[in-house]
Design an enzyme around this catalytic site. Structure first.
Site, short mmCIF file in Angstrom:
data_model
loop_
_atom_site.label_atom_id
_atom_site.label_comp_id
_atom_site.label_asym_id
_atom_site.label_seq_id
_atom_site.Cartn_x
_atom_site.Cartn_y
_atom_site.Cartn_z
N LYS A 1 9.83 -15.68 -34.85
CA LYS A 1 8.99 -14.59 -35.35
C LYS A 1 8.28 -15.06 -36.62
CE LYS A 1 10.89 -11.70 -32.33
NZ LYS A 1 10.18 -11.04 -31.24
N THR B 1 14.41 -15.95 -30.78
CA THR B 1 12.96 -15.91 -30.59
C THR B 1 12.28 -16.08 -31.94
OG1 THR B 1 13.30 -14.36 -28.77
CG2 THR B 1 11.07 -14.58 -29.62
N HIS C 1 15.79 -12.50 -18.90
CA HIS C 1 16.10 -11.39 -19.79
C HIS C 1 16.62 -10.21 -18.96
CE1 HIS C 1 14.11 -12.87 -23.59
NE2 HIS C 1 13.85 -13.81 -22.70
N ASP D 1 7.88 -16.62 -27.85
CA ASP D 1 7.80 -15.26 -27.35
C ASP D 1 6.88 -15.22 -26.12
OD1 ASP D 1 8.47 -12.53 -27.34
OD2 ASP D 1 8.40 -12.49 -29.53
N GLU D 2 6.95 -14.12 -25.38
CA GLU D 2 6.29 -14.07 -24.08
C GLU D 2 4.77 -14.24 -24.17
OE1 GLU D 2 6.56 -9.88 -25.63
OE2 GLU D 2 7.92 -11.59 -25.49
N HIS E 1 11.00 -14.98 -18.69
CA HIS E 1 10.81 -13.73 -19.43
C HIS E 1 10.26 -12.68 -18.47
CE1 HIS E 1 9.60 -10.81 -22.44
NE2 HIS E 1 10.28 -11.50 -23.34
N SER F 1 18.69 -9.77 -25.25
CA SER F 1 17.75 -9.99 -26.34
C SER F 1 17.04 -8.69 -26.67
CB SER F 1 16.73 -11.06 -25.93
OG SER F 1 15.75 -11.25 -26.92
N LYS G 1 13.08 -20.01 -28.95
CA LYS G 1 12.25 -19.52 -27.85
C LYS G 1 10.85 -19.15 -28.31
CE LYS G 1 11.93 -15.38 -24.95
NZ LYS G 1 10.83 -14.78 -25.72
N ASN H 1 0.80 -1.23 0.00
CA ASN H 1 0.00 0.00 0.00
C ASN H 1 0.83 1.28 0.00
OD1 ASN H 1 -2.40 -1.33 -0.02
ND2 ASN H 1 -2.71 -1.27 2.19
#
EC number: 4.1.1.39
Length: 480
Positions: free
Chosen positions: A175, A173, A327, A203-204, A294, A379, A201, A123
């Site tokens: 793609k 990674t 990372h 990706d996240e 990640h 990365s 890898k 808090n």
């Protein structure tokens, strides 16, 4: 209520509001080896003295509340309260201070990063008396460190499992991160691994979407791993993202990975949460799986200099919660990261004892009492021309991960992987021969490209690519 309790509760109790600094600002306090120490960057509201602001942080993150309560008399506040024990102005900043707070160890549940953060950064970050608040660093005592398992395996055990020594590990990674079918995804994995990478890898945000369900992806990636291993004679891996909507589903995915015989799984530890991450880390150690972490969502927490929490704190928390890779920025790529700051928390991830060094943003000496280390992963926006700098900055115990820098090769994924592997081997050999990677890096890459057409093509494609933006989060300037 017994007479004894009634007397204790009533003696000295006076309803109303009193200044925090009367109870929680204790500059005479001598910190104990068992205290958790925190360094907060505090920006008080106008008119709030720094002593009151620091004391408010100590109070609201430990035993305090906004008014005096009679139940204070039922316990020993002096034993359990947090204490602001030192305050220093931030050089070059008006009305901003580093406030040091000590917390007694009894305030925290053993082996729970979740409980530690709920107390220290709960808090208090919404407290109205503060314009902004940032947790810069923590000193976690060895007594508390010993209540955590830490990384499932650590750096040395991972190298032994992979039988790879004397160089950084190479990753990629896949793609586009979203939209591929499972079979095409597996094909991309295979091409990268057979070309010379150690890992590929998820990706996240690759979890289990309609275009590619997790089980299909796991099966095709496992096939790619085993086929590339048979062809290259090297142990390969793919970070299979086990992150899910529930802990039960996450563990189910990790169990599937174990049954397929793959070496490593992955977790998004901030979006997934520390409780889930610690549970997965325990499962990975018990079942021989490496765990790649990640840090998706970290910049929401750590990027602004005046408010939030520095990544070095998140890195320490991850080492306690458990992960074999995380990372950690690149220094040279597209993502945030100043060199000295990055190297500071890279050492916090890998080394056993890290000395206080304010020039690298390290506020406290930290002893990990032989807890296994975590491999930092570089990365984000990196390519073959960055290889000398990355090798020099991060050293052998790291993972260098090229997504677009592999898949963007004009000849395809496998040649892109070849280019990165050749560049890395050239840099490691040059370093071992005593050459200066920082000064001779471009020359080393050019020499290697004469013997590798794949590397030559990569050099041509990315010769002019730079990310020339200044880091937002910088070290404080020392007082003149």
């Amino acid at each position: 209520m017994s007479p004894q309790t009634e007397t204790k509760a009533s003696v000295g109790f006076k309803a109303g509001v009193k200044e925090y600094k009367l109870t929680y600002y204790t500059p005479e306090y001598e910190v104990k080896d068992t205290d958790i120490l925190a360094a907060f960057r505090v920006t008080p509201q106008p008119g709030v003295p720094p002593e009151e602001a620091g004391a408010a942080v100590a109070a609201e993150s430990s035993t305090g509340t906004w008014t005096t309560v009679w139940t204070d008399g039922l316990t020993s506040l002096d034993r359990y309260k947090g204490r602001c024990y030192d305050i220093e102005p931030v050089p070059g900043e008006e009305d901003q201070y580093i406030c040091y707070v000590a917390y007694p160890l009894d305030l925290f549940e053993e082996g729970s990063v979740t409980n530690m953060f709920t107390s220290i950064v709960g808090n208090v970050f919404g407290f109205k008396a503060l314009r902004a608040l940032r947790l810069e660093d923590l000193r976690v005592p060895t007594a508390y460190i010993k209540t955590f398992q830490g990384p499932p395996h650590g750096i040395q055990v991972e190298r032994d499992k992979l039988n790879k020594y004397g160089r950084p590990l190479l990753g990629c990674t896949i793609k586009p991160k979203l939209g591929l079918s499972a079979k095409n995804y597996g094909r991309a994995v295979y091409e990268c691994l057979r070309g010379g990478l150690d890992f590929t890898k998820d990706d996240e945000n690759v979890n289990s979407q309609p275009f590619m369900r997790w089980r299909d992806r796991f099966l095709f990636c496992a096939e790619a791993i085993f086929k590339s291993q048979a062809e290259t004679g090297e142990i390969k891996g793919h970070y299979l993202n086990a992150t899910a909507g529930t802990c039960e589903e996450m563990i189910k995915r990790a169990m599937c990975a174990r049954e397929l015989g793959v070496p490593i799984v992955m977790h998004d530890y901030l979006t997934g949460g520390f409780t889930a991450n610690t549970s997965l880390a325990h499962y990975c150690r018990d079942n021989g799986l490496l765990l790649h972490i990640h840090r998706a969502m970290h910049a929401v927490i750590d990027r602004q200099k005046n408010h939030g929490m520095h990544f070095r704190v998140l890195a320490k928390a991850l080492r306690m919660s458990g992960g074999d890779h995380i990372h950690a920025g690149t220094v040279v790529g597209k993502l945030e990261g100043e060199r000295d700051i990055t190297l500071g928390f890279v050492d916090l991830l890998r080394d056993d004892v890290i000395e206080k060094d304010r020039s690298r943003g390290i506020y406290f000496t930290q002893d990990w009492v032989s807890m296994p280390g975590v491999l930092p992963v570089a990365s984000g926006g990196i390519h073959v021309w960055h290889m000398p700098a990355l090798t020099e900055i991060f050293g052998d115990d790291s993972v260098l991960q090229f997504g677009g820098g592999t898949l963007g090769h004009p000849w395809g994924n496998a040649p892109g992987a070849v280019a990165n592997r050749v560049a890395l081997e050239a840099c490691v050999q040059a370093r071992n021969e005593g050459r200066d990677l920082a000064r001779e890096g471009n020359e080393i890459i050019r020499e290697a490209s004469k013997w590798s057409p794949e590397l030559a093509a990569a050099c041509e494609v990315w010769k002019a690519i730079k990310f020339e933006f200044d880091a937002v989060d910088k070290l404080d300037k020392p007082a003149s």
